[in-house]
Motif scaffolding. Structure first.
Motif, PDB file in Angstrom:
ATOM      1  N   TRP A  27       0.814  -1.210   0.000  1.00  0.00           N
ATOM      2  CA  TRP A  27       0.000   0.000   0.000  1.00  0.00           C
ATOM      3  C   TRP A  27       0.851   1.265   0.000  1.00  0.00           C
ATOM      4  CZ3 TRP A  27      -2.056   2.626   4.831  1.00  0.00           C
ATOM      5  CH2 TRP A  27      -3.184   3.409   4.578  1.00  0.00           C
ATOM      6  N   GLU A  28       1.892   1.280   0.820  1.00  0.00           N
ATOM      7  CA  GLU A  28       2.700   2.487   0.967  1.00  0.00           C
ATOM      8  C   GLU A  28       3.440   2.853  -0.311  1.00  0.00           C
ATOM      9  OE1 GLU A  28       5.039   1.498   4.285  1.00  0.00           O
ATOM     10  OE2 GLU A  28       3.402   1.750   5.721  1.00  0.00           O
ATOM     11  N   ASN A  29       4.070   1.858  -0.939  1.00  0.00           N
ATOM     12  CA  ASN A  29       4.731   2.144  -2.215  1.00  0.00           C
ATOM     13  C   ASN A  29       3.711   2.544  -3.274  1.00  0.00           C
ATOM     14  OD1 ASN A  29       7.528   1.976  -1.895  1.00  0.00           O
ATOM     15  ND2 ASN A  29       7.493  -0.258  -1.932  1.00  0.00           N
ATOM     16  N   GLY A  30       2.532   1.927  -3.207  1.00  0.00           N
ATOM     17  CA  GLY A  30       1.477   2.278  -4.147  1.00  0.00           C
ATOM     18  C   GLY A  30       1.075   3.736  -4.017  1.00  0.00           C
ATOM     19  N   ILE A  31       0.847   4.184  -2.783  1.00  0.00           N
ATOM     20  CA  ILE A  31       0.458   5.573  -2.531  1.00  0.00           C
ATOM     21  C   ILE A  31       1.562   6.538  -2.965  1.00  0.00           C
ATOM     22  CG2 ILE A  31       0.014   7.274  -0.703  1.00  0.00           C
ATOM     23  CD1 ILE A  31      -1.312   4.963   0.885  1.00  0.00           C
ATOM     24  N   TYR A  32       2.770   6.277  -2.469  1.00  0.00           N
ATOM     25  CA  TYR A  32       3.869   7.204  -2.717  1.00  0.00           C
ATOM     26  C   TYR A  32       4.222   7.294  -4.207  1.00  0.00           C
ATOM     27  CZ  TYR A  32       8.492   9.280  -2.775  1.00  0.00           C
ATOM     28  OH  TYR A  32       9.563  10.084  -3.069  1.00  0.00           O
ATOM     29  N   ASN A  33       4.340   6.155  -4.860  1.00  0.00           N
ATOM     30  CA  ASN A  33       4.743   6.160  -6.272  1.00  0.00           C
ATOM     31  C   ASN A  33       3.708   6.843  -7.161  1.00  0.00           C
ATOM     32  OD1 ASN A  33       7.143   4.839  -5.738  1.00  0.00           O
ATOM     33  ND2 ASN A  33       6.275   2.802  -6.065  1.00  0.00           N
ATOM     34  N   ALA A  34       2.429   6.685  -6.819  1.00  0.00           N
ATOM     35  CA  ALA A  34       1.378   7.331  -7.612  1.00  0.00           C
ATOM     36  C   ALA A  34       1.406   8.846  -7.423  1.00  0.00           C
ATOM     37  CB  ALA A  34       0.012   6.771  -7.221  1.00  0.00           C
ATOM     38  N   LYS A  53       3.007  10.152   6.168  1.00  0.00           N
ATOM     39  CA  LYS A  53       2.485  10.666   7.431  1.00  0.00           C
ATOM     40  C   LYS A  53       1.276  11.560   7.181  1.00  0.00           C
ATOM     41  CE  LYS A  53       3.757  12.821  11.784  1.00  0.00           C
ATOM     42  NZ  LYS A  53       4.839  13.369  12.629  1.00  0.00           N
ATOM     43  N   LEU A  54       1.359  12.392   6.154  1.00  0.00           N
ATOM     44  CA  LEU A  54       0.247  13.265   5.799  1.00  0.00           C
ATOM     45  C   LEU A  54      -0.973  12.441   5.401  1.00  0.00           C
ATOM     46  CD1 LEU A  54      -0.785  16.135   5.370  1.00  0.00           C
ATOM     47  CD2 LEU A  54       0.242  16.091   3.073  1.00  0.00           C
ATOM     48  N   TYR A  55      -0.739  11.396   4.641  1.00  0.00           N
ATOM     49  CA  TYR A  55      -1.836  10.512   4.227  1.00  0.00           C
ATOM     50  C   TYR A  55      -2.481   9.859   5.448  1.00  0.00           C
ATOM     51  CZ  TYR A  55      -4.505   7.189   1.467  1.00  0.00           C
ATOM     52  OH  TYR A  55      -5.548   6.484   0.898  1.00  0.00           O
ATOM     53  N   SER A  56      -1.655   9.467   6.417  1.00  0.00           N
ATOM     54  CA  SER A  56      -2.163   8.802   7.623  1.00  0.00           C
ATOM     55  C   SER A  56      -3.047   9.719   8.455  1.00  0.00           C
ATOM     56  CB  SER A  56      -0.996   8.296   8.479  1.00  0.00           C
ATOM     57  OG  SER A  56      -0.375   9.351   9.188  1.00  0.00           O
ATOM     58  N   GLN A  57      -2.863  11.023   8.315  1.00  0.00           N
ATOM     59  CA  GLN A  57      -3.684  11.990   9.038  1.00  0.00           C
ATOM     60  C   GLN A  57      -4.985  12.294   8.293  1.00  0.00           C
ATOM     61  OE1 GLN A  57      -0.852  15.181   9.141  1.00  0.00           O
ATOM     62  NE2 GLN A  57       0.290  14.342  10.891  1.00  0.00           N
ATOM     63  N   ILE A  58      -4.915  12.263   6.979  1.00  0.00           N
ATOM     64  CA  ILE A  58      -6.065  12.649   6.155  1.00  0.00           C
ATOM     65  C   ILE A  58      -7.082  11.529   5.992  1.00  0.00           C
ATOM     66  CG2 ILE A  58      -6.740  13.253   3.786  1.00  0.00           C
ATOM     67  CD1 ILE A  58      -4.139  14.920   3.636  1.00  0.00           C
ATOM     68  N   LYS A  74      -9.710   9.916  -3.972  1.00  0.00           N
ATOM     69  CA  LYS A  74      -9.661  11.182  -4.719  1.00  0.00           C
ATOM     70  C   LYS A  74      -9.569  12.367  -3.764  1.00  0.00           C
ATOM     71  CE  LYS A  74     -12.063  13.953  -8.191  1.00  0.00           C
ATOM     72  NZ  LYS A  74     -13.253  14.080  -9.067  1.00  0.00           N
ATOM     73  N   MET A  75     -10.380  12.343  -2.712  1.00  0.00           N
ATOM     74  CA  MET A  75     -10.364  13.444  -1.749  1.00  0.00           C
ATOM     75  C   MET A  75      -9.025  13.529  -1.019  1.00  0.00           C
ATOM     76  SD  MET A  75     -14.220  13.143  -0.146  1.00  0.00           S
ATOM     77  CE  MET A  75     -14.018  14.585   0.926  1.00  0.00           C
ATOM     78  N   ALA A  76      -8.438  12.367  -0.695  1.00  0.00           N
ATOM     79  CA  ALA A  76      -7.140  12.357  -0.022  1.00  0.00           C
ATOM     80  C   ALA A  76      -6.066  12.965  -0.909  1.00  0.00           C
ATOM     81  CB  ALA A  76      -6.768  10.925   0.359  1.00  0.00           C
ATOM     82  N   ALA A  77      -6.070  12.592  -2.188  1.00  0.00           N
ATOM     83  CA  ALA A  77      -5.099  13.163  -3.128  1.00  0.00           C
ATOM     84  C   ALA A  77      -5.283  14.669  -3.246  1.00  0.00           C
ATOM     85  CB  ALA A  77      -5.257  12.497  -4.498  1.00  0.00           C
ATOM     86  N   GLU A  78      -6.513  15.114  -3.344  1.00  0.00           N
ATOM     87  CA  GLU A  78      -6.795  16.550  -3.451  1.00  0.00           C
ATOM     88  C   GLU A  78      -6.246  17.314  -2.255  1.00  0.00           C
ATOM     89  OE1 GLU A  78     -11.046  16.523  -3.800  1.00  0.00           O
ATOM     90  OE2 GLU A  78     -11.003  16.655  -5.987  1.00  0.00           O
ATOM     91  N   GLU A  92      -5.241  14.343 -12.473  1.00  0.00           N
ATOM     92  CA  GLU A  92      -4.245  14.164 -11.419  1.00  0.00           C
ATOM     93  C   GLU A  92      -4.905  13.812 -10.083  1.00  0.00           C
ATOM     94  OE1 GLU A  92      -0.651  17.077 -13.041  1.00  0.00           O
ATOM     95  OE2 GLU A  92      -2.296  17.933 -11.862  1.00  0.00           O
ATOM     96  N   LYS A  93      -6.082  14.355  -9.836  1.00  0.00           N
ATOM     97  CA  LYS A  93      -6.798  14.051  -8.595  1.00  0.00           C
ATOM     98  C   LYS A  93      -7.220  12.583  -8.526  1.00  0.00           C
ATOM     99  CE  LYS A  93      -8.636  18.756  -8.221  1.00  0.00           C
ATOM    100  NZ  LYS A  93      -9.842  19.611  -8.349  1.00  0.00           N
ATOM    101  N   GLU A  94      -7.302  11.931  -9.679  1.00  0.00           N
ATOM    102  CA  GLU A  94      -7.725  10.528  -9.754  1.00  0.00           C
ATOM    103  C   GLU A  94      -6.539   9.557  -9.735  1.00  0.00           C
ATOM    104  OE1 GLU A  94     -10.778   9.235  -9.970  1.00  0.00           O
ATOM    105  OE2 GLU A  94     -12.083  10.933 -10.412  1.00  0.00           O
ATOM    106  N   VAL A  95      -5.334  10.061  -9.477  1.00  0.00           N
ATOM    107  CA  VAL A  95      -4.135   9.236  -9.634  1.00  0.00           C
ATOM    108  C   VAL A  95      -4.140   8.010  -8.716  1.00  0.00           C
ATOM    109  CG1 VAL A  95      -2.731  10.582  -7.996  1.00  0.00           C
ATOM    110  CG2 VAL A  95      -1.626   9.323  -9.862  1.00  0.00           C
ATOM    111  N   LEU A  96      -4.608   8.166  -7.489  1.00  0.00           N
ATOM    112  CA  LEU A  96      -4.659   7.020  -6.572  1.00  0.00           C
ATOM    113  C   LEU A  96      -5.743   6.032  -6.986  1.00  0.00           C
ATOM    114  CD1 LEU A  96      -4.189   8.767  -3.092  1.00  0.00           C
ATOM    115  CD2 LEU A  96      -2.505   7.414  -4.343  1.00  0.00           C
TER     116      LEU A  96
END
Length: 234
Positions: A27-34, A53-58, A74-78, A92-96
């Motif tokens: 999951w982490e590499n997936g989030i970061y790389n995207a 860390k930012l993702y873990s808060q959002i 989408k909301m998290a990426a935004e 770009e907002k749909e990248v994840l």
């Protein structure tokens, strides 16, 4: 003459449930790389740990009230792009959302789950949508006996509603149910509250999940280590 030690009898009733993203899927590499693709496109350098860390808060804030996981992504990426002052395009907002279908399992997953299935049934309990988990299970190349998603429950872990739904679906006694996860916040804390035996897979720190201090009944660094020690637990 020495007596031979009796092998521990395996139970046909044991059920192992697994978190998916962070435990089985990287999951982490997936989030970061995207997200990194978008940051690079806008000429911004970011640190992996800072993004996670930012993702873990959002994400947990967004999951307090049910909405489809694709909307959450989408909301998290935004929100992350907003923090860095990026005026992201709709694409770009749909990248994840686009990338999660291709995120790969950790290298030890398939072999470990095959071994674990020798000891009982396996299930996945995931904070995601039905079509996303279907793609991830295909990427793992393993068949699960049960699949529970946030979309089915209309709630996200750590809500106990998820475990209550799973309990009704699985039809097992809590004493025969072991829950396995990488996130203390999403999995270990609620599973213990629900009265389950818990296994923490500490792939790396807290990762993209909130920092919570709670001890699982058992802790392993990798899923493969757990699968090799499983005879000592069941």
């Amino acid at each position: 003459m020495r007596k031979k030690k009796k092998k521990k009898k395996r139970s046909e009733n044991i059920l192992f449930s697994f978190d998916c993203y962070g435990t089985l899927i990287d999951w982490e590499n997936g989030i970061y790389n995207a997200l990194k693709i978008v940051f690079e496109r806008h000429g911004i350098e970011v640190e992996r740990e800072g993004i996670l860390k930012l993702y873990s808060q959002i994400e947990p804030e967004l999951e307090k009230e049910y909405k489809p996981y694709k909307v959450i992504l989408k909301m998290a990426a935004e929100r992350i792009f907003d923090v860095y002052g990026i005026e992201a395009t709709d694409e770009e907002k749909e990248v994840l959302v686009r990338s999660i279908y291709t995120w790969k399992p950790f290298n030890d997953v398939k072999e470990s789950l095959v071994e674990i299935k020798r000891y009982g049934k396996i299930a996945v309990i995931s904070n995601t949508d039905e079509d996303i988990i279907k793609a991830s299970i295909e990427n793992m190349g393993i068949d699960f006996d049960f699949v529970v998603t946030a979309e089915k429950v209309k709630a996200y872990k750590p809500s106990l509603k998820v475990f209550e739904f799973a309990y009704k679906m699985f039809g097992v006694d809590k004493s025969e149910w072991i829950h396995v996860g990488q996130s203390v916040f999403h999995d270990i804390v609620p599973a213990k509250k629900f009265g389950l035996k818990t296994v923490l897979i500490k792939r790396r720190g807290f990762g993209a999940t909130p920092e919570v201090r709670e001890r699982a009944d058992f802790e392993f660094g990798e899923l493969s280590t757990f699968s090799k020690s499983i005879h000592e637990i069941v």
